[in-house]
Scaffold this motif. Structure first.
Motif, mmCIF file in Angstrom:
data_model
loop_
_atom_site.group_PDB
_atom_site.id
_atom_site.type_symbol
_atom_site.label_atom_id
_atom_site.label_comp_id
_atom_site.label_asym_id
_atom_site.label_seq_id
_atom_site.Cartn_x
_atom_site.Cartn_y
_atom_site.Cartn_z
ATOM 1 N N ASP A 1 70.389 7.822 -34.548
ATOM 2 C CA ASP A 1 71.498 6.901 -34.224
ATOM 3 C C ASP A 1 71.806 5.998 -35.411
ATOM 4 O OD1 ASP A 1 71.689 7.941 -31.739
ATOM 5 O OD2 ASP A 1 70.850 6.213 -30.662
ATOM 6 N N TYR A 2 70.754 5.549 -36.090
ATOM 7 C CA TYR A 2 70.987 4.657 -37.232
ATOM 8 C C TYR A 2 71.860 5.361 -38.273
ATOM 9 C CZ TYR A 2 70.463 2.042 -41.478
ATOM 10 O OH TYR A 2 70.757 1.363 -42.630
ATOM 11 N N PHE A 3 71.522 6.615 -38.599
ATOM 12 C CA PHE A 3 72.268 7.315 -39.646
ATOM 13 C C PHE A 3 73.646 7.797 -39.156
ATOM 14 C CE2 PHE A 3 67.902 7.988 -41.486
ATOM 15 C CZ PHE A 3 68.142 7.324 -42.680
ATOM 16 N N GLU B 1 68.750 10.010 -48.257
ATOM 17 C CA GLU B 1 69.152 8.644 -47.949
ATOM 18 C C GLU B 1 67.917 8.010 -47.331
ATOM 19 O OE1 GLU B 1 72.906 8.359 -45.882
ATOM 20 O OE2 GLU B 1 72.432 6.321 -45.242
ATOM 21 N N ASN B 2 67.590 6.806 -47.748
ATOM 22 C CA ASN B 2 66.304 6.229 -47.354
ATOM 23 C C ASN B 2 66.446 4.754 -46.980
ATOM 24 O OD1 ASN B 2 63.753 4.614 -48.812
ATOM 25 N ND2 ASN B 2 63.135 6.318 -47.537
ATOM 26 N N LEU B 3 65.905 4.442 -45.806
ATOM 27 C CA LEU B 3 65.865 3.033 -45.382
ATOM 28 C C LEU B 3 64.402 2.644 -45.220
ATOM 29 C CD1 LEU B 3 67.709 0.611 -44.172
ATOM 30 C CD2 LEU B 3 66.693 1.344 -42.011
ATOM 31 N N LYS B 4 63.978 1.605 -45.933
ATOM 32 C CA LYS B 4 62.593 1.133 -45.779
ATOM 33 C C LYS B 4 62.614 -0.169 -44.993
ATOM 34 C CE LYS B 4 60.273 3.304 -49.666
ATOM 35 N NZ LYS B 4 61.334 3.984 -50.396
ATOM 36 N N ILE B 5 61.689 -0.272 -44.033
ATOM 37 C CA ILE B 5 61.582 -1.522 -43.268
ATOM 38 C C ILE B 5 60.115 -1.941 -43.217
ATOM 39 C CG2 ILE B 5 63.660 -1.236 -41.835
ATOM 40 C CD1 ILE B 5 62.027 0.040 -39.646
ATOM 41 N N LEU C 1 66.885 10.633 -44.407
ATOM 42 C CA LEU C 1 67.874 11.635 -44.023
ATOM 43 C C LEU C 1 68.047 12.572 -45.218
ATOM 44 C CD1 LEU C 1 70.201 12.623 -42.074
ATOM 45 C CD2 LEU C 1 71.697 11.149 -43.394
ATOM 46 N N TYR C 2 67.683 13.845 -45.035
ATOM 47 C CA TYR C 2 67.825 14.842 -46.105
ATOM 48 C C TYR C 2 69.028 15.718 -45.791
ATOM 49 C CZ TYR C 2 63.008 13.521 -47.136
ATOM 50 O OH TYR C 2 61.867 12.807 -47.422
ATOM 51 N N PRO C 3 69.853 16.014 -46.792
ATOM 52 C CA PRO C 3 71.017 16.865 -46.529
ATOM 53 C C PRO C 3 70.583 18.328 -46.384
ATOM 54 C CG PRO C 3 70.841 16.386 -48.871
ATOM 55 C CD PRO C 3 69.731 15.628 -48.203
ATOM 56 N N PRO C 4 71.433 19.174 -45.780
ATOM 57 C CA PRO C 4 71.117 20.606 -45.804
ATOM 58 C C PRO C 4 71.110 21.074 -47.259
ATOM 59 C CG PRO C 4 73.125 20.157 -44.527
ATOM 60 C CD PRO C 4 72.720 18.878 -45.158
ATOM 61 N N SER C 5 70.344 22.130 -47.574
ATOM 62 C CA SER C 5 70.186 22.521 -48.980
ATOM 63 C C SER C 5 71.536 22.806 -49.659
ATOM 64 C CB SER C 5 69.263 23.724 -49.093
ATOM 65 O OG SER C 5 69.685 24.725 -48.210
ATOM 66 N N LEU C 6 72.509 23.286 -48.880
ATOM 67 C CA LEU C 6 73.829 23.593 -49.454
ATOM 68 C C LEU C 6 74.505 22.368 -50.058
ATOM 69 C CD1 LEU C 6 75.562 26.006 -46.943
ATOM 70 C CD2 LEU C 6 75.283 26.323 -49.417
ATOM 71 N N GLN C 7 74.212 21.206 -49.473
ATOM 72 C CA GLN C 7 74.881 19.980 -49.943
ATOM 73 C C GLN C 7 74.057 19.179 -50.934
ATOM 74 O OE1 GLN C 7 75.906 17.681 -46.472
ATOM 75 N NE2 GLN C 7 77.025 19.395 -45.577
ATOM 76 N N SER C 8 72.854 19.690 -51.286
ATOM 77 C CA SER C 8 71.990 18.880 -52.155
ATOM 78 C C SER C 8 72.211 19.236 -53.625
ATOM 79 C CB SER C 8 70.527 19.107 -51.787
ATOM 80 O OG SER C 8 70.151 20.402 -52.177
#
Ligand SMILES: O=C(O)CCC(=O)C(=O)O
Ligand SMILES: [Fe+2]
Length: 335
Positions: A85-87, A120-124, A189-196
């Motif tokens: 939900d956050y992403f 994409e990375n969120l640290k808390i 959140l890691y993208p699918p390999s096609l988008q990386s």
């Protein structure tokens, strides 16, 4: 048919050779062991002793294991939904509100897309105080409930791992001052390999702290390096939490229980993947050094002592970055 002495001798010789070959065939060791949390505290003495032995082997031979019956399935699923939900329910502009502001940030976000990292990375910071973005509503409570459960499991694992090391149950809890332990959760959140941009989600590394707990929505991506040198994909069955030893347990035990080396590879990911790795650490003021019980003539201290805070900041990072400094803490070998 009667066996001649020569034939029996040959059979014994073959059997012995087979056994020796098996001892050196480590492929059977490339399956991450599973630990049933409930059995570590079983009232049945034998059951408890067996599962503690299994846990000790997992820590020493693998540096990681799958944990079942730790946190309720409903709670784990709720946390994964909260992270998703956050992403999904916020836009990138809202998320970028948490770009680095200062070294004392308690929530920090970044997006990286290059050959060395695609996530994409969120640290808390989640302990001793719990911080989490307030938007969307569903995120903070769901992740908070999981972290509360996981903190109980952390204290339980501290007891069990202390026992496997031959110490009293409260040993690690006291050494690491876990009551005020500094925990950071990293939501990925890691993208699918096609988008990386390249196949690396996250390059090979170890994590600081006592241990890391990880949950993920799809399998494939996270790999750990076995002590035999093979990369093993972490395939988490449902309602299972991945646990990996952190740098500071390696330092405390003078290398007996080693920090797990891991990486994230996007090669086969057809869909995006979310994960949450929580780094459970000592309190920031804890001085972590090899304990006397792990030092002797054949095992001189391999690391120099340092407070947890200083070790997190050693390479110019902030404590919330939770970057490893294990290599810099190593004492050079003297001959
Ligand atoms: O996302 C993963 O599977 C691993 C994340 C990780 O290793 C980290 O955040 O330190
Ligand atoms: Fe990591």
């Amino acid at each position: 048919m009667a066996h001649s002495v020569e034939m029996l001798g040959q059979e014994c010789f073959d059997l012995k050779n087979k056994a020796i070959a098996h001892l050196h065939d480590y492929s059977f060791m490339d399956e991450i062991p599973t630990i049933d949390y409930s059995l570590l505290f079983s009232k049945d003495h034998n059951e408890r002793a067996n599962s503690l032995e299994h846990l000790g082997k997992a820590c020493q031979d693998f540096g990681c294991f799958y944990l079942i019956n730790g946190v309720e399935e409903r709670v784990v699923e709720g946390a994964l939904k909260g992270i998703s939900d956050y992403f999904v329910l916020t836009n990138q502009e809202e998320r970028s509100e948490y770009l680095k502001k200062n070294s004392m940030d308690r929530i920090r976000w970044y997006l990286r897309s290059d050959a060395g990292e695609n996530r994409e990375n969120l640290k808390i910071v989640t302990h001793p105080e719990y911080h989490c973005p307030s938007k969307p509503d569903s995120c903070k409570d769901a992740i908070g409930e999981y972290l509360k459960g996981m903190h109980e499991v952390e204290l339980g694992l501290a007891k069990a791992i202390s026992t496997t090391l031959g110490y009293e149950e409260t040993y690690i809890e006291k050494e690491f001052k876990l009551e005020a332990g500094f925990d950071v959760a990293t939501l990925n959140l890691y993208p699918p390999s096609l988008q990386s941009k390249g196949s690396t989600g996250l390059a090979e590394h170890t994590d600081p702290g006592f241990f890391v707990s990880l949950i993920q929505d799809v399998n494939g991506g996270l790999q750990v390096l076995s002590h035999q040198g093979n990369w093993i994909t972490v395939n988490l069955p449902r309602n299972t939490i991945f646990i990996g030893i952190g740098d500071h347990l390696e330092i405390l035990t003078n290398g007996k229980y080693k920090s797990h080396i891991h990486q994230v590879i996007l090669d086969n990911n057809e869909v995006k993947r979310i994960s949450m790795a929580t780094l459970h650490g000592p309190s920031l003021d804890t001085l972590v050094a090899p304990a006397p019980g792990f030092i002797n003539d054949s095992h001189p201290p391999t690391y120099r002592g340092m407070t947890y805070k200083e070790s997190l900041e050693l390479n110019g990072f902030d404590e919330i970055d939770v970057q490893s400094s294990l290599i810099q803490l190593q004492v050079p070998l003297s001959f």
